[in-house]
Scaffold this active site. Structure first.
Site, short mmCIF file in Angstrom:
data_model
loop_
_atom_site.label_atom_id
_atom_site.label_comp_id
_atom_site.label_asym_id
_atom_site.label_seq_id
_atom_site.Cartn_x
_atom_site.Cartn_y
_atom_site.Cartn_z
CD GLN A 143 -66.32 16.26 8.75
OE1 GLN A 143 -66.07 15.85 9.88
NE2 GLN A 143 -67.51 16.72 8.39
CB THR A 145 -58.36 14.11 11.60
OG1 THR A 145 -59.28 13.05 11.28
CG2 THR A 145 -59.10 15.30 12.19
CB THR A 148 -59.36 9.49 3.62
OG1 THR A 148 -60.54 10.29 3.77
CG2 THR A 148 -59.43 8.72 2.32
CE LYS A 175 -70.28 -1.58 -0.37
NZ LYS A 175 -70.79 -1.13 0.97
NE ARG A 190 -64.29 7.71 3.76
CZ ARG A 190 -63.99 8.81 3.09
NH1 ARG A 190 -64.92 9.58 2.60
NH2 ARG A 190 -62.72 9.13 2.90
CG HIS A 200 -67.48 13.05 7.84
ND1 HIS A 200 -66.24 12.53 8.11
CD2 HIS A 200 -67.46 13.43 6.53
CE1 HIS A 200 -65.49 12.60 7.01
NE2 HIS A 200 -66.20 13.13 6.05
#
Length: 439
Positions: A143, A145, A148, A175, A190, A200
């Site tokens: 998380q 970092t 995304t 998606k 993900r 995560h």
């Protein structure tokens, strides 16, 4: 006397002068000639130092740390406290009989210890990444970092054929189907497979889950080569960014913390909040919860938690022993298990090294953090708050210092240029010893 400018040992963003040993290359013939020049130089340096101290005390009564967005929650206690902090300047003086510099002190001083890594760990072996053979990329997303943005680039901006086919879902999430010519997933993240091993999922969870998941999804019994990648970030900035994200309503309460065949219980890792989330949590509350999983998150997520008895309350090992085992495991995994790790603050360098490691895989856009992720705005942070974050995240600080040195040495070996940044850290040799001097 020669000086070098480094970050203040007491507070980030300030400058401290590190005294260098005085040169001893003057012989008897020119010593008298140089005495007058040396005296003038010393006077000039003292004048500059006095002016610099005065200027900093007048213009900087608090410390700024880059963060994703402005907040008035963390601030300097008072200008009087700041003045007391800087009433005397701290100097690090090299001293053969002094204290050995450790990673926490180095971080506070904006220094980096240059370690003697095994040549095999610095000399990275390129991988010919072929999605139609056995290669699979697994992304460990810690998380806050920059994961995304990195994952968005992986599914949208590479030269891999066939490309990932992505749809924008509700809330802007992607998606994607990242399939090879046989319809098999070559990317485990993900966007492509969802949170298949848990929200995560950490190293402990991924390494016990990924292969089982692929076997359950594919009829073909093929041998896969898993290439793990991840990003890390400056621990203080990451911690503050997570606090801000939690204030907006994030909890990650769906995280399983799976280890040794079972999930951690609420007795072992209680929530820090009630009524569903921790929105509007103050900075002080965020620091005071002893079960806050934001503390040392990077170390925990990169370690094999089985080695330190997972999250069990009862253990034959002390808390100190478990922490040291966890830290060493995280270092070992970054060094040997991960085919690539990058550092958020060096995104351009990450792209260059990534493309060297994964031969043939290229990004068709510059890998740059999204606006705000490196702190386009500032949050005011008192010296006391800064030190408390460091103390509560000491394992992450030590891991970051180790990883940053290894990352830089890999960049140098791969001949990836490093973009010059403001207030960049300075290297010191492993075993550097010092004493502190106040002036």
């Amino acid at each position: 006397m020669d000086f070098q400018h480094f970050k203040d040992v007491k507070s980030p963003g300030k400058q401290v002068h590190i005294l260098k040993p005085k040169p001893n290359n003057f012989n008897n013939n020119n010593a008298n000639k140089m005495s007058y020049i040396k005296m003038i130089t010393i006077i000039a340096l003292i004048t500059i130092i006095v002016f610099s101290i005065s200027h900093h005390n007048q213009s900087s009564s608090s410390t700024s740390v880059r963060l994703e967005e402005n907040s008035s929650e963390v601030h300097s206690q008072s200008s009087n406290n700041a003045d007391n902090s800087y009433s005397s300047r701290v100097y690090l003086k090299p001293d053969p009989e002094g204290v050995v510099l450790d990673d926490l002190q180095a971080y506070r001083s904006n220094l980096l210890i240059k370690r003697q890594h095994d040549v095999r760990d610095v000399q990275m072996r390129p991988v010919t990444f072929n999605i139609n053979m056995s290669d699979v990329m697994v992304v460990l997303h810690i998380q806050k970092t920059g994961g995304t943005t990195f994952e968005n680039h992986l599914v949208q901006n590479t030269n891999i054929q066939p490309p990932c086919r992505c749809d924008h879902m509700h809330g802007g999430r992607l998606k994607c189907h990242c399939w090879n010519d046989k319809g098999q997933d070559w990317l485990f993240n993900r966007h492509s497979v969802g949170w298949a091993c848990g929200v995560h999922a950490d190293f402990t969870e991924l390494t016990t889950c990924v292969d089982k998941w692929y076997k359950s999804q594919e009829n073909e019994n093929r041998k896969r080569k898993y290439h793990y990648v991840t990003l890390i970030r400056d621990p203080v900035n990451r911690f503050l960014s997570e606090w801000q994200h939690v204030r907006r309503g994030a909890t990650w309460k769906e995280c399983r913390l799976h280890c040794d065949g079972r999930d951690a219980t609420l007795e072992e890792v209680p929530f820090c909040f009630r009524n569903g989330n921790w929105s509007t949590v103050s900075f002080e509350e965020f620091l005071q919860c002893p079960h806050n999983t934001a503390f040392n998150r990077q170390t925990r997520m990169l370690a094999n938690m089985s080695l330190s008895d997972c999250y069990r309350i009862n253990s034959n090992k002390s808390r100190f022993e478990r922490d040291e085992i966890m830290l060493q495991s995280a270092k070992d995994n970054l060094r040997r298990f991960f085919h690539f790790f990058g550092i958020l603050e060096y995104s351009y360098e990450c792209q260059g090294l990534f493309q060297i490691v994964f031969k043939g895989l290229k990004f068709n856009k510059i890998l740059s953090p999204k606006r705000g992720s490196l702190g386009m705005n500032y949050v005011m942070l008192s010296e006391d708050s800064w030190n408390r974050i460091i103390e509560l995240n000491s394992l992450d600080i030590r891991l970051y210092q180790y990883a940053k040195d290894l990352f830089f040495q890999r960049l140098k070996k791969a001949r990836v240029p490093v973009e010059k940044k403001t207030h960049e850290c300075k290297y010191v040799a492993d075993g550097f010893t010092y004493t502190t001097v106040e002036m």
